[in-house]
Design a protein around this motif. Sequence first.
Motif, PDB file in Angstrom:
ATOM      1  N   ILE A 167       0.850  -1.193   0.000  1.00 12.50           N
ATOM      2  CA  ILE A 167       0.000   0.000   0.000  1.00 12.50           C
ATOM      3  C   ILE A 167       0.882   1.238   0.000  1.00 12.50           C
ATOM      4  N   LEU A 168       0.494   2.230  -0.753  1.00 10.28           N
ATOM      5  CA  LEU A 168       1.262   3.469  -0.833  1.00 10.28           C
ATOM      6  C   LEU A 168       1.307   4.180   0.519  1.00 10.28           C
ATOM      7  N   ALA A 169       2.487   4.667   0.869  1.00  9.45           N
ATOM      8  CA  ALA A 169       2.658   5.455   2.093  1.00  9.45           C
ATOM      9  C   ALA A 169       3.931   6.271   1.950  1.00  9.45           C
ATOM     10  N   PRO A 170       3.940   7.512   2.443  1.00 11.48           N
ATOM     11  CA  PRO A 170       5.140   8.348   2.347  1.00 11.48           C
ATOM     12  C   PRO A 170       6.253   7.842   3.257  1.00 11.48           C
ATOM     13  N   ARG A 171       7.488   8.154   2.867  1.00 12.71           N
ATOM     14  CA  ARG A 171       8.658   7.802   3.668  1.00 12.71           C
ATOM     15  C   ARG A 171       8.905   8.880   4.728  1.00 12.71           C
ATOM     16  N   ASP A 182      17.886  28.800  15.298  1.00 11.26           N
ATOM     17  CA  ASP A 182      17.292  28.386  16.567  1.00 11.26           C
ATOM     18  C   ASP A 182      16.958  26.896  16.493  1.00 11.26           C
ATOM     19  N   SER A 183      17.451  26.113  17.432  1.00 13.60           N
ATOM     20  CA  SER A 183      17.185  24.673  17.422  1.00 13.60           C
ATOM     21  C   SER A 183      15.745  24.404  17.832  1.00 13.60           C
ATOM     22  N   TRP A 184      15.029  23.694  16.984  1.00 17.23           N
ATOM     23  CA  TRP A 184      13.647  23.318  17.278  1.00 17.23           C
ATOM     24  C   TRP A 184      13.523  21.866  17.713  1.00 17.23           C
ATOM     25  N   GLY A 185      14.630  21.174  17.823  1.00 16.60           N
ATOM     26  CA  GLY A 185      14.600  19.804  18.300  1.00 16.60           C
ATOM     27  C   GLY A 185      14.257  18.797  17.214  1.00 16.60           C
ATOM     28  N   SER A 186      13.749  17.654  17.646  1.00 12.38           N
ATOM     29  CA  SER A 186      13.477  16.541  16.737  1.00 12.38           C
ATOM     30  C   SER A 186      12.220  16.794  15.906  1.00 12.38           C
ATOM     31  N   TYR A 187      12.364  16.645  14.600  1.00 13.80           N
ATOM     32  CA  TYR A 187      11.248  16.793  13.668  1.00 13.80           C
ATOM     33  C   TYR A 187      11.192  15.589  12.733  1.00 13.80           C
ATOM     34  N   ALA A 188       9.998  15.283  12.275  1.00 16.94           N
ATOM     35  CA  ALA A 188       9.825  14.244  11.258  1.00 16.94           C
ATOM     36  C   ALA A 188       9.869  14.896   9.884  1.00 16.94           C
ATOM     37  N   LEU A 189      10.790  14.451   9.054  1.00 17.46           N
ATOM     38  CA  LEU A 189      10.838  14.857   7.652  1.00 17.46           C
ATOM     39  C   LEU A 189      10.002  13.845   6.884  1.00 17.46           C
ATOM     40  N   GLN A 190       8.849  14.283   6.397  1.00 13.63           N
ATOM     41  CA  GLN A 190       7.898  13.386   5.752  1.00 13.63           C
ATOM     42  C   GLN A 190       7.793  13.707   4.266  1.00 13.63           C
ATOM     43  N   GLU A 191       7.890  12.671   3.470  1.00  9.05           N
ATOM     44  CA  GLU A 191       7.763  12.822   2.020  1.00  9.05           C
ATOM     45  C   GLU A 191       6.389  13.387   1.657  1.00  9.05           C
ATOM     46  N   GLY A 192       6.375  14.324   0.704  1.00  8.02           N
ATOM     47  CA  GLY A 192       5.113  14.893   0.231  1.00  8.02           C
ATOM     48  C   GLY A 192       4.532  14.097  -0.918  1.00  8.02           C
ATOM     49  N   PHE A 193       3.622  14.731  -1.649  1.00  7.53           N
ATOM     50  CA  PHE A 193       2.861  14.010  -2.677  1.00  7.53           C
ATOM     51  C   PHE A 193       3.332  14.422  -4.066  1.00  7.53           C
ATOM     52  N   GLY A 194       4.266  13.645  -4.582  1.00  8.81           N
ATOM     53  CA  GLY A 194       4.814  13.863  -5.909  1.00  8.81           C
ATOM     54  C   GLY A 194       5.118  12.538  -6.575  1.00  8.81           C
ATOM     55  N   ASP A 195       5.772  12.589  -7.730  1.00 13.48           N
ATOM     56  CA  ASP A 195       6.076  11.365  -8.470  1.00 13.48           C
ATOM     57  C   ASP A 195       6.955  10.417  -7.666  1.00 13.48           C
ATOM     58  N   GLU A 196       7.815  10.974  -6.787  1.00 14.57           N
ATOM     59  CA  GLU A 196       8.730  10.124  -6.025  1.00 14.57           C
ATOM     60  C   GLU A 196       7.971   9.160  -5.117  1.00 14.57           C
ATOM     61  N   LEU A 197       6.828   9.601  -4.594  1.00 16.28           N
ATOM     62  CA  LEU A 197       6.024   8.726  -3.754  1.00 16.28           C
ATOM     63  C   LEU A 197       5.582   7.495  -4.532  1.00 16.28           C
ATOM     64  N   MET A 198       5.227   7.686  -5.792  1.00 12.80           N
ATOM     65  CA  MET A 198       4.746   6.565  -6.600  1.00 12.80           C
ATOM     66  C   MET A 198       5.896   5.658  -7.039  1.00 12.80           C
ATOM     67  N   THR A 199       6.978   6.251  -7.539  1.00 15.50           N
ATOM     68  CA  THR A 199       8.091   5.431  -8.027  1.00 15.50           C
ATOM     69  C   THR A 199       8.760   4.667  -6.887  1.00 15.50           C
ATOM     70  N   ALA A 200       8.837   5.273  -5.687  1.00 13.43           N
ATOM     71  CA  ALA A 200       9.444   4.590  -4.549  1.00 13.43           C
ATOM     72  C   ALA A 200       8.607   3.401  -4.095  1.00 13.43           C
ATOM     73  N   ASN A 201       7.335   3.397  -4.460  1.00 10.29           N
ATOM     74  CA  ASN A 201       6.429   2.290  -4.109  1.00 10.29           C
ATOM     75  C   ASN A 201       6.092   1.431  -5.321  1.00 10.29           C
ATOM     76  N   ALA A 202       6.994   1.461  -6.335  1.00  8.67           N
ATOM     77  CA  ALA A 202       6.864   0.595  -7.518  1.00  8.67           C
ATOM     78  C   ALA A 202       5.550   0.809  -8.258  1.00  8.67           C
ATOM     79  N   ARG A 203       5.158   2.083  -8.419  1.00  5.89           N
ATOM     80  CA  ARG A 203       3.961   2.418  -9.174  1.00  5.89           C
ATOM     81  C   ARG A 203       4.336   3.291 -10.365  1.00  5.89           C
ATOM     82  N   THR A 204       3.550   3.174 -11.411  1.00  4.92           N
ATOM     83  CA  THR A 204       3.692   4.084 -12.544  1.00  4.92           C
ATOM     84  C   THR A 204       3.248   5.471 -12.103  1.00  4.92           C
ATOM     85  N   PRO A 205       4.069   6.502 -12.342  1.00  2.96           N
ATOM     86  CA  PRO A 205       3.634   7.849 -11.959  1.00  2.96           C
ATOM     87  C   PRO A 205       2.272   8.177 -12.562  1.00  2.96           C
TER      88      PRO A 205
END
Length: 525
Positions: A167-171, A182-205
């Motif tokens: 199932i598709l899900a961002p990295r 200014d240090s803001w501490g720990s953050y989650a870097l979450q993939e957005g919604f682009g072609d990379e999301l599809m190709t990284a999950n073995a889908r045709t863009p």
Amino acid sequence: MKIGSKTPERRSSSVALAVALLAVFALGLFLGQNDIFTELQTQWSALTTVRSESETLPTLQIDLPFEHYNTLLEQRETALAKNVVIPDASNFVTATVQFKGETVPVNVRLLGGSAENLANDNQWNLDLRTRRAATLADIQRFHLLNSNDNQWHYEQAFAETLRHEGILAPRHEFVDLVFNGDSWGSYALQEGFGDELMTANARTPGVLISFDTDALREMIAAWGDEIALFADPINDFSAASFRSLEVDAFRDATLARDEVRSAERERAIGLLRAVQAGDAQPSAVFDVDLFGRFLAVVDLWGAIDALSLENLRYYYNPDTDLLEPIGFNGNPLSRDGRFSAEAFYGDPEIAAAFATAAQRIAEPAYLAELKTVLAPSGDETLPWEALAARQALMRQSLDPQQPILAYLIESDQVGAPQLIIDIANAIQLPVELIGINLNDTLSLPFETDWLDSAETATSILPPLARDKPTLDFVRLTIPLGDLVLSESNIDFDQPLDITVATQLSASDTIHFTRVREGYPAIQSP
């Protein structure tokens, strides 16, 4: 992208906290309060552990001009006044990001949704897009989200579970965010919604679509309280409220410049609109198997927010001409509830696909399989006991105590003896009729000829209808021929003990429901 561990705010904050803890320690010794001492030991241990783990996180630094920072401050004040962030393209300001030795030009704005995270000066959630065709960690769109919110350590594991199920899900990756020095501490870097999301999950863009929640955010702003809006019986916003929201595509401007993608956009939005309008069965529009697995993983992780109007996303697969769900921001294990059956879209095939997937995912062996995926090195920080408890709930759901209602109807027909029974599905999953038992001595396998209407000649009873609060009864007329009468040794002049045998489509367990006799029949007004 690899997951890291959470970090403290910044080194100076850690030193200040350490000094404070030592002060409490001294006070505890002075007062002889062992509970304070014990609590201090716990906090000190947590502090030193977090500090050592923070060294493993890469630093992501955002720098933006003073006037652009002021622009974000103004947007923040507007959002706080409305209790919601309603972004548009004009809200982006330019900045640069330094990450893993790269300096990348970006556009940044506040992330749409609740304004709760904006109350503090250094916990904002941000939406970023790279400029000049640059990429950051191989992506062009990404979010930065405070890792103290939404169970982000579990969110990454939830997304990994979805990808394990195809199932598709961002990295995700955890970073130590430095914002304008200014240090803001720990953050989650979450993939957005682009072609990379599809190709990284073995889908045709293809095309990614969602419900346009801008109107919903405007309503929240007008009400001034999200809870009050969702409690309003007139607007009636719930998991089924997709019917009253428009559908939109990501990267509309880019799609418009590509003839093929533009046509796919029309197709994708048109398919979801057909579900909204009731012109198409959801099972004809969605990839049913993937949707069932998606719902089962959501149930396992308690990631209910993945089904909210704010987070629902779909990928139009040009190879199958179907829409696939995308797992996004589920906020796993944040509360004890289960998802609403409205998530089945009122479609028996989607409900059955969920039951099939849930039957497998609810088994203890699945957690052992999942450990090899999520924690191959023996990581015990993931909530295995909580997941096992949710598996038990799922198994209980698949073993209902009363899947149907069944009533014996008096027959006034003259001729061969027969039984007339009205049956209705009482649960939100399809139920299959297996047969009936008489006095625990005679079993009659179900026959479609027992049904009055040829249109409903199936052994499957559909779930309760989503769009009406009524039961759908079917009538079984069961002839008791000479062979049955002669071999059963049952006295049909005496009251009978009748049970109906049923099972869920995905289960081997047979359920027996007693047929009630003498219950008042349905009357015409």
